[in-house]
Design a protein around this motif. Structure first.
Motif, PDB file in Angstrom:
ATOM      1  N   LEU A   1       1.335  -1.239   0.032  1.00  0.00           N
ATOM      2  CA  LEU A   1       0.094   0.152   0.164  1.00  0.00           C
ATOM      3  C   LEU A   1       0.996   1.088   0.518  1.00  0.00           C
ATOM      4  CD1 LEU A   1      -2.764   0.823  -0.014  1.00  0.00           C
ATOM      5  CD2 LEU A   1      -2.232   0.843   2.787  1.00  0.00           C
ATOM      6  N   ILE A   2       2.032   1.460   1.008  1.00  0.00           N
ATOM      7  CA  ILE A   2       2.951   2.422   1.269  1.00  0.00           C
ATOM      8  C   ILE A   2       2.994   2.939  -0.320  1.00  0.00           C
ATOM      9  CG2 ILE A   2       4.766   2.503   2.148  1.00  0.00           C
ATOM     10  CD1 ILE A   2       3.620   2.567   4.690  1.00  0.00           C
ATOM     11  N   LEU A   3       3.861   1.609  -0.858  1.00  0.00           N
ATOM     12  CA  LEU A   3       4.368   1.118  -2.616  1.00  0.00           C
ATOM     13  C   LEU A   3       3.588   2.011  -3.362  1.00  0.00           C
ATOM     14  CD1 LEU A   3       7.211  -1.600  -2.051  1.00  0.00           C
ATOM     15  CD2 LEU A   3       7.719   0.871  -2.230  1.00  0.00           C
ATOM     16  N   SER A   4       2.344   1.753  -3.424  1.00  0.00           N
ATOM     17  CA  SER A   4       1.799   1.970  -4.152  1.00  0.00           C
ATOM     18  C   SER A   4       1.269   3.891  -4.347  1.00  0.00           C
ATOM     19  CB  SER A   4       0.244   1.204  -3.761  1.00  0.00           C
ATOM     20  OG  SER A   4      -0.788   1.919  -4.913  1.00  0.00           O
ATOM     21  N   ILE A   5       1.353   3.914  -3.033  1.00  0.00           N
ATOM     22  CA  ILE A   5       0.969   5.605  -2.844  1.00  0.00           C
ATOM     23  C   ILE A   5       1.683   6.422  -3.194  1.00  0.00           C
ATOM     24  CG2 ILE A   5       0.551   7.102  -1.029  1.00  0.00           C
ATOM     25  CD1 ILE A   5      -1.305   5.314   0.961  1.00  0.00           C
ATOM     26  N   GLU A   6       2.944   5.793  -2.704  1.00  0.00           N
ATOM     27  CA  GLU A   6       4.679   6.643  -3.056  1.00  0.00           C
ATOM     28  C   GLU A   6       4.388   6.605  -4.891  1.00  0.00           C
ATOM     29  OE1 GLU A   6       6.979   8.759  -1.664  1.00  0.00           O
ATOM     30  OE2 GLU A   6       5.066   8.182  -0.269  1.00  0.00           O
ATOM     31  N   LYS A   7       4.088   5.463  -5.554  1.00  0.00           N
ATOM     32  CA  LYS A   7       4.355   5.351  -6.909  1.00  0.00           C
ATOM     33  C   LYS A   7       3.073   6.086  -7.704  1.00  0.00           C
ATOM     34  CE  LYS A   7       3.858   1.986 -10.598  1.00  0.00           C
ATOM     35  NZ  LYS A   7       3.808   0.519 -10.553  1.00  0.00           N
ATOM     36  N   ASN A   8       2.120   6.127  -6.778  1.00  0.00           N
ATOM     37  CA  ASN A   8       0.501   6.782  -7.606  1.00  0.00           C
ATOM     38  C   ASN A   8       0.824   8.335  -6.784  1.00  0.00           C
ATOM     39  OD1 ASN A   8      -0.547   4.397  -9.264  1.00  0.00           O
ATOM     40  ND2 ASN A   8      -1.345   4.170  -7.819  1.00  0.00           N
ATOM     41  N   LYS A   9       1.023   8.236  -6.568  1.00  0.00           N
ATOM     42  CA  LYS A   9       0.962   9.497  -5.384  1.00  0.00           C
ATOM     43  C   LYS A   9      -0.685  10.773  -5.222  1.00  0.00           C
ATOM     44  CE  LYS A   9       5.261  10.459  -4.093  1.00  0.00           C
ATOM     45  NZ  LYS A   9       6.016  10.766  -3.114  1.00  0.00           N
ATOM     46  N   ASN A  10      -1.438   9.258  -5.870  1.00  0.00           N
ATOM     47  CA  ASN A  10      -2.651  10.008  -5.456  1.00  0.00           C
ATOM     48  C   ASN A  10      -3.778   9.048  -4.782  1.00  0.00           C
ATOM     49  OD1 ASN A  10      -5.019  11.007  -6.484  1.00  0.00           O
ATOM     50  ND2 ASN A  10      -5.104  10.731  -8.433  1.00  0.00           N
ATOM     51  N   ILE A  11      -4.216   9.228  -3.888  1.00  0.00           N
ATOM     52  CA  ILE A  11      -4.844   8.231  -2.852  1.00  0.00           C
ATOM     53  C   ILE A  11      -6.473   8.817  -3.557  1.00  0.00           C
ATOM     54  CG2 ILE A  11      -3.722   8.749  -0.593  1.00  0.00           C
ATOM     55  CD1 ILE A  11      -5.229  10.236   0.696  1.00  0.00           C
ATOM     56  N   HIS A  12      -6.201   9.511  -4.417  1.00  0.00           N
ATOM     57  CA  HIS A  12      -7.369   9.791  -5.102  1.00  0.00           C
ATOM     58  C   HIS A  12      -7.805   8.570  -6.064  1.00  0.00           C
ATOM     59  CE1 HIS A  12      -8.914  13.318  -2.195  1.00  0.00           C
ATOM     60  NE2 HIS A  12      -7.630  13.590  -2.388  1.00  0.00           N
TER      61      HIS A  12
ATOM     62  N   ILE B   1      -9.105   5.678  -8.314  1.00  0.00           N
ATOM     63  CA  ILE B   1      -9.719   4.240  -7.407  1.00  0.00           C
ATOM     64  C   ILE B   1      -9.430   3.243  -6.024  1.00  0.00           C
ATOM     65  CG2 ILE B   1     -11.909   3.102  -7.470  1.00  0.00           C
ATOM     66  CD1 ILE B   1     -12.818   5.855  -7.237  1.00  0.00           C
ATOM     67  N   GLU B   2      -8.459   3.004  -6.800  1.00  0.00           N
ATOM     68  CA  GLU B   2      -7.842   1.478  -6.607  1.00  0.00           C
ATOM     69  C   GLU B   2      -7.109   1.595  -5.282  1.00  0.00           C
ATOM     70  OE1 GLU B   2      -8.073  -1.707  -7.646  1.00  0.00           O
ATOM     71  OE2 GLU B   2      -9.521  -1.352  -8.866  1.00  0.00           O
ATOM     72  N   VAL B   3      -6.084   2.842  -5.595  1.00  0.00           N
ATOM     73  CA  VAL B   3      -5.532   3.556  -4.139  1.00  0.00           C
ATOM     74  C   VAL B   3      -6.171   3.215  -3.106  1.00  0.00           C
ATOM     75  CG1 VAL B   3      -4.084   5.103  -3.888  1.00  0.00           C
ATOM     76  CG2 VAL B   3      -3.149   4.179  -5.585  1.00  0.00           C
ATOM     77  N   LYS B   4      -8.031   4.341  -3.075  1.00  0.00           N
ATOM     78  CA  LYS B   4      -8.719   4.593  -2.257  1.00  0.00           C
ATOM     79  C   LYS B   4      -8.988   3.178  -1.413  1.00  0.00           C
ATOM     80  CE  LYS B   4     -11.662   8.288  -1.063  1.00  0.00           C
ATOM     81  NZ  LYS B   4     -12.513   9.189  -1.853  1.00  0.00           N
TER      82      LYS B   4
ATOM     83  N   THR C   1      -8.824   2.062   2.401  1.00  0.00           N
ATOM     84  CA  THR C   1     -10.175   1.751   2.656  1.00  0.00           C
ATOM     85  C   THR C   1      -9.674   0.237   3.376  1.00  0.00           C
ATOM     86  OG1 THR C   1     -11.558   3.286   1.532  1.00  0.00           O
ATOM     87  CG2 THR C   1     -12.757   1.624   3.086  1.00  0.00           C
ATOM     88  N   TYR C   2      -9.696  -0.517   2.368  1.00  0.00           N
ATOM     89  CA  TYR C   2      -9.350  -2.040   3.173  1.00  0.00           C
ATOM     90  C   TYR C   2      -8.309  -1.863   3.982  1.00  0.00           C
ATOM     91  CZ  TYR C   2      -9.191  -6.831   3.122  1.00  0.00           C
ATOM     92  OH  TYR C   2      -8.722  -8.461   3.762  1.00  0.00           O
ATOM     93  N   THR C   3      -7.267  -1.905   3.783  1.00  0.00           N
ATOM     94  CA  THR C   3      -5.713  -1.924   5.355  1.00  0.00           C
ATOM     95  C   THR C   3      -6.791  -1.100   6.225  1.00  0.00           C
ATOM     96  OG1 THR C   3      -4.870  -1.868   2.989  1.00  0.00           O
ATOM     97  CG2 THR C   3      -3.996  -1.461   5.146  1.00  0.00           C
ATOM     98  N   LEU C   4      -7.021   0.008   6.515  1.00  0.00           N
ATOM     99  CA  LEU C   4      -7.172   0.656   7.694  1.00  0.00           C
ATOM    100  C   LEU C   4      -8.039   0.162   8.025  1.00  0.00           C
ATOM    101  CD1 LEU C   4      -7.110   4.155   6.023  1.00  0.00           C
ATOM    102  CD2 LEU C   4      -5.885   3.588   7.356  1.00  0.00           C
TER     103      LEU C   4
END
Length: 86
Positions: A13-24, A26-29, A33-36
């Protein structure tokens, strides 16, 4: 083990956020949500070592993802820890 699985999921998840830099995104969001939800539910585990592991993972996610709103996490914690009676 469950804790190893969560650590791997948090790392992804952290790598995905760093890679995309966009928590908005849909897949990252959805991943966030699932992880939290999983981490917050784990905080109420009956095993102390599990609670520590879930808390540690939650801190990692929040530290690496400053765009996650703390109020959203607090609401999730409140919703997940409501007492129910029969």
């Amino acid at each position: 083990s469950l804790l190893n699985s969560l650590n791997i999921q948090v790392s992804h998840l952290i790598l995905s956020i760093e890679k995309n830099k966009n928590i908005h995104d849909i897949e990252v969001k959805k991943d966030i949500t699932y992880t939290l939800q999983r981490l917050v539910k784990g905080l109420s585990s009956s095993r102390e070592s599990a609670r520590l592991g879930f808390a540690s993972c939650l801190v990692q996610v929040l530290a690496q993802s400053p765009k996650i709103q703390l109020q959203d996490v607090m609401t999730l914690i409140e919703d997940s820890t409501k007492l129910t009676g029969t």
